[in-house]
Design a protein around this motif. Structure first.
Motif, PDB file in Angstrom:
ATOM      1  N   SER A   1      39.284  46.019  35.966  1.00 59.27           N
ATOM      2  CA  SER A   1      38.159  45.242  36.474  1.00 59.27           C
ATOM      3  C   SER A   1      38.611  43.798  36.554  1.00 59.27           C
ATOM      4  CB  SER A   1      36.937  45.342  35.571  1.00 59.27           C
ATOM      5  OG  SER A   1      35.901  44.555  36.107  1.00 59.27           O
ATOM      6  N   LYS A   2      38.274  43.141  37.649  1.00 54.17           N
ATOM      7  CA  LYS A   2      38.609  41.733  37.804  1.00 54.17           C
ATOM      8  C   LYS A   2      37.360  40.898  37.617  1.00 54.17           C
ATOM      9  CE  LYS A   2      42.308  42.676  41.049  1.00 54.17           C
ATOM     10  NZ  LYS A   2      42.754  42.564  42.419  1.00 54.17           N
ATOM     11  N   ARG A   3      37.546  39.604  37.497  1.00 52.31           N
ATOM     12  CA  ARG A   3      36.406  38.706  37.312  1.00 52.31           C
ATOM     13  C   ARG A   3      35.868  38.264  38.660  1.00 52.31           C
ATOM     14  NH1 ARG A   3      36.202  33.974  32.802  1.00 52.31           N
ATOM     15  NH2 ARG A   3      34.005  33.770  33.192  1.00 52.31           N
ATOM     16  N   SER A   4      35.564  39.202  39.489  1.00 55.57           N
ATOM     17  CA  SER A   4      35.041  38.896  40.818  1.00 55.57           C
ATOM     18  C   SER A   4      33.799  39.738  41.053  1.00 55.57           C
ATOM     19  CB  SER A   4      36.126  39.185  41.868  1.00 55.57           C
ATOM     20  OG  SER A   4      36.409  40.561  41.896  1.00 55.57           O
ATOM     21  N   ALA A   5      33.463  39.924  42.300  1.00 63.47           N
ATOM     22  CA  ALA A   5      32.244  40.653  42.633  1.00 63.47           C
ATOM     23  C   ALA A   5      32.478  42.160  42.697  1.00 63.47           C
ATOM     24  CB  ALA A   5      31.696  40.138  43.952  1.00 63.47           C
ATOM     25  N   GLU A   6      33.419  42.676  41.923  1.00 60.59           N
ATOM     26  CA  GLU A   6      33.602  44.118  41.875  1.00 60.59           C
ATOM     27  C   GLU A   6      32.376  44.764  41.262  1.00 60.59           C
ATOM     28  OE1 GLU A   6      37.203  45.233  39.984  1.00 60.59           O
ATOM     29  OE2 GLU A   6      38.450  44.289  41.488  1.00 60.59           O
ATOM     30  N   VAL A   7      32.191  46.021  41.526  1.00 59.24           N
ATOM     31  CA  VAL A   7      30.995  46.705  41.049  1.00 59.24           C
ATOM     32  C   VAL A   7      31.307  47.907  40.165  1.00 59.24           C
ATOM     33  CG1 VAL A   7      29.536  45.908  42.939  1.00 59.24           C
ATOM     34  CG2 VAL A   7      30.835  48.042  43.178  1.00 59.24           C
ATOM     35  N   GLU A   8      32.547  48.007  39.661  1.00 57.42           N
ATOM     36  CA  GLU A   8      32.872  49.087  38.745  1.00 57.42           C
ATOM     37  C   GLU A   8      34.081  48.740  37.892  1.00 57.42           C
ATOM     38  OE1 GLU A   8      35.491  51.801  41.843  1.00 57.42           O
ATOM     39  OE2 GLU A   8      33.843  52.700  40.748  1.00 57.42           O
ATOM     40  N   SER A   9      34.205  49.449  36.782  1.00 54.56           N
ATOM     41  CA  SER A   9      35.349  49.331  35.894  1.00 54.56           C
ATOM     42  C   SER A   9      35.676  50.715  35.378  1.00 54.56           C
ATOM     43  CB  SER A   9      35.034  48.395  34.723  1.00 54.56           C
ATOM     44  OG  SER A   9      36.124  48.350  33.824  1.00 54.56           O
ATOM     45  N   ILE A  10      36.961  50.992  35.209  1.00 52.49           N
ATOM     46  CA  ILE A  10      37.414  52.296  34.739  1.00 52.49           C
ATOM     47  C   ILE A  10      38.364  52.091  33.570  1.00 52.49           C
ATOM     48  CG2 ILE A  10      38.663  54.400  35.357  1.00 52.49           C
ATOM     49  CD1 ILE A  10      37.787  53.912  38.249  1.00 52.49           C
ATOM     50  N   CYS A  11      38.246  52.943  32.563  1.00 58.79           N
ATOM     51  CA  CYS A  11      39.115  52.890  31.397  1.00 58.79           C
ATOM     52  C   CYS A  11      39.611  54.291  31.087  1.00 58.79           C
ATOM     53  CB  CYS A  11      38.343  52.326  30.201  1.00 58.79           C
ATOM     54  SG  CYS A  11      39.315  52.218  28.702  1.00 58.79           S
TER      55      CYS A  11
END
Length: 130
Positions: free
Chosen positions: A26-36
């Motif tokens: 996940s980046k510190r931008s307007a992304e809308v998801e994160s995966i781990c």
């Protein structure tokens, strides 16, 4: 019995060869998801940090052919709160909703852990764009 031992040995070799580390995306931008990703062995716990919106939906997915136990911890107000799951093979948990008031992007901190001897767990978080 021999097939079971062979399959578990093959799965262990696969895990060591192709998934030796944890990946957080996940980046510190307007992304809308994160995966781990959590692969045990070699690790049985991982921290999952990302920036998201004020409200997020989180679920865990078991990518293993065996059932696993998993814990999802959320760090909030200086303490950890854990939810515990038993996830059947190739299944996922229902989405849990977490929310907090604050200026976006919100720094979220989770911990995924397992007591299973062999596990492949994927954490999915999604939110509306901010």
């Amino acid at each position: 019995m021999k097939n079971k031992i062979f399959l578990s040995s093959l799965l262990t070799i696969y895990l060591f060869a192709f998934s030796p580390c944890t990946i957080n995306a996940s980046k510190r931008s307007a992304e809308v998801e994160s995966i781990c990703f959590l692969t045990n062995p070699p690790i049985s716990s991982t921290d999952w940090n990302f920036y998201g919106n004020q409200g997020i939906w989180v679920k865990l997915e078991n990518c293993n052919v065996l059932g696993v136990t998993a814990s999802l911890g959320e760090y909030f107000c200086g303490r950890w709160k854990y939810n515990h799951y038993i996830i059947p093979p190739m299944c996922e948990t229902t989405e849990c909703y977490y929310s907090i008031f604050g200026e976006t992007p919100i720094p979220w901190k989770f911990n995924i852990s397992t007591a299973s001897s062999v596990a492949m767990i994927t954490g999915h978080a999604r939110w509306d764009s901010y």
